[in-house]
Design a protein around this motif. Structure first.
Motif, short mmCIF file in Angstrom:
data_model
loop_
_atom_site.label_atom_id
_atom_site.label_comp_id
_atom_site.label_asym_id
_atom_site.label_seq_id
_atom_site.Cartn_x
_atom_site.Cartn_y
_atom_site.Cartn_z
N GLU A 114 0.84 -1.22 0.00
CA GLU A 114 0.00 0.00 0.00
C GLU A 114 0.86 1.25 0.00
OE1 GLU A 114 -3.16 0.93 -0.36
OE2 GLU A 114 -3.32 -1.15 -1.03
N ARG A 115 1.91 1.22 0.84
CA ARG A 115 2.80 2.40 0.95
C ARG A 115 3.50 2.66 -0.38
NH1 ARG A 115 6.76 3.65 5.59
NH2 ARG A 115 7.98 5.36 4.68
N ILE A 116 4.00 1.60 -1.01
CA ILE A 116 4.70 1.78 -2.29
C ILE A 116 3.72 2.31 -3.34
CG2 ILE A 116 5.93 0.59 -4.16
CD1 ILE A 116 7.00 -1.37 -1.99
N LYS A 117 2.50 1.77 -3.32
CA LYS A 117 1.49 2.19 -4.29
C LYS A 117 1.18 3.68 -4.13
CE LYS A 117 -2.51 0.01 -6.34
NZ LYS A 117 -3.35 -1.17 -6.24
N GLN A 118 1.00 4.09 -2.87
CA GLN A 118 0.68 5.50 -2.61
C GLN A 118 1.82 6.42 -3.02
OE1 GLN A 118 -0.35 5.91 1.53
NE2 GLN A 118 -2.25 4.78 1.26
N GLN A 119 3.05 6.01 -2.71
CA GLN A 119 4.19 6.92 -2.91
C GLN A 119 4.74 6.89 -4.35
OE1 GLN A 119 6.91 5.85 0.27
NE2 GLN A 119 5.94 7.30 1.66
N HIS A 120 4.71 5.74 -4.98
CA HIS A 120 5.32 5.64 -6.31
C HIS A 120 4.40 5.02 -7.38
CE1 HIS A 120 9.21 6.37 -4.21
NE2 HIS A 120 9.43 7.04 -5.32
N GLY A 121 3.32 4.38 -6.93
CA GLY A 121 2.34 3.85 -7.89
C GLY A 121 2.77 2.61 -8.64
N LYS A 122 3.98 2.12 -8.39
CA LYS A 122 4.46 0.94 -9.11
C LYS A 122 5.67 0.33 -8.41
CE LYS A 122 8.03 3.06 -11.91
NZ LYS A 122 8.86 2.94 -13.08
N LEU A 123 5.92 -0.94 -8.72
CA LEU A 123 7.11 -1.63 -8.22
C LEU A 123 7.71 -2.40 -9.40
CD1 LEU A 123 8.86 -2.40 -5.75
CD2 LEU A 123 7.35 -4.38 -5.42
N ASP A 124 8.95 -2.06 -9.76
CA ASP A 124 9.59 -2.67 -10.93
C ASP A 124 10.49 -3.85 -10.58
OD1 ASP A 124 8.62 -0.55 -12.74
OD2 ASP A 124 10.02 0.72 -11.60
#
Ligand SMILES: NC(=O)c1ccc[n+]([C@@H]2O[C@H](COP(=O)([O-])OP(=O)(O)OC[C@H]3O[C@@H](n4cnc5c(N)ncnc54)[C@H](OP(=O)(O)O)[C@@H]3O)[C@@H](O)[C@H]2O)c1
Length: 257
Positions: free
Chosen positions: A74-84
């Protein structure tokens, strides 16, 4: 100077406050990535982020907890919107003579090394980008019989199997899943988890180095070098493999002919 190969990429390294996870986070950042690291201990996380600099964020999270890993996603989604890039690295093992193995130890090693890897990757599915690279940390012990490490080795064999299955499960999203299998890499875990003193580690390193064609043990940064390859577009056509990074220890005879 070479162009960073991971510019603009967002990465997560579980168990990134120490050892191989920390060395890997360092290498990912050097190649241009922004890196989230997790661990259970706040002090170790804070110290790691202070060394890694402004391209790193630490999140307290237990990799074997679905609730914790969902919160990380959730935190990654909120802050960067994606995970590569996802490096499911958190893991542990303890040498125990087979007759002394307890149910608690079996549960602990399977809980983090196996269940934790499943929950980590599953929790990130909603934030992983199309074409992302997922790397699971396995071990050369998956190929070897090593006294006292039966359960640990079995968890790592299971992890290699997961990478192959998930390669098919995630192929429609072009998400690649591979494992990395480090050889002997003396880290904080040798004292924290295995209870070795510095003298124990030094004696072990001297003895085992003779069995390694490279003539020495590996470093966390060298594991990070291999990780950068699996994380980058240089390995776009590499799927479901196990990349053994052990100085030749398990593949090559180090003695005289
Ligand atoms: N070192 C080697 O020779 C070697 C060889 C082959 C494979 N490996 C594998 O490489 C990985 C890293 O090993 P290492 O030697 O670098 O270990 P390490 O030095 O003990 O570091 C482990 C890291 O994982 C974190 N961690 C442990 N349990 C966790 C959990 N449940 N949730 C979140 N974070 C957790 C630790 O922080 P906290 O304790 O604060 O949570 C720490 O940051 C493991 O999967 C290991 O099996 C290591």
């Amino acid at each position: 100077m070479n162009t960073p190969v991971l510019e603009g990429r967002i990465a997560l390294v579980t168990g990134g406050s120490k050892g191989i996870g920390f060395g890997s986070a360092q290498r990912l950042i050097e190649e241009g990535a922004f890196v989230y690291i997790t661990g259970r201990g706040k002090d170790a996380l804070d110290a790691a982020v202070a060394r890694l600099g402004s391209s790193a964020v630490g999140i307290e999270a237990d990799a074997s907890s679905k609730a914790d890993m969902t919160a990380v996603a959730e935190r990654i989604k909120q802050q960067h919107g994606k995970l590569d890039i996802l490096f499911a690295n958190a893991g542990l093992g303890h040498a125990t003579p087979f007759p002394d193995l307890t149910e608690a130890q079996i549960d602990k090693e399977f809980g983090v090394n196996f269940k934790g890897v499943i929950l980590t990757v599953q929790s990130m599915l909603g934030v992983l980008s199309h074409g992302a690279s997922v790397i699971l940390n396995a071990s050369i012990t998956a190929d070897m019989g090593l006294p006292g490490f039966g359960v640990y080795a079995a968890t790592k064999a299971a992890v290699r199997s997961l990478a192959r299955s998930w390669t098919t499960d995630l192929k429609d999203r072009d998400i690649r899943v591979n494992t990395i299998s480090p050889g002997v890499v003396p880290t904080e875990g040798y004292s924290d988890e295995q209870g070795m003193t510095q003298a124990d580690v030094d004696a072990y390193v001297e003895r085992v180095s003779k069995e390694i064609p490279a003539g020495r043990v590996g470093t966390s940064r060298e594991m990070g070098d291999a990780l950068v390859f699996l994380a980058s577009d240089a390995s776009k056509y590499v799927r479901g493999i196990d990349l053994v990074v052990d100085g030749g220890m398990t593949r090559v005879y180090a003695g005289k002919a």
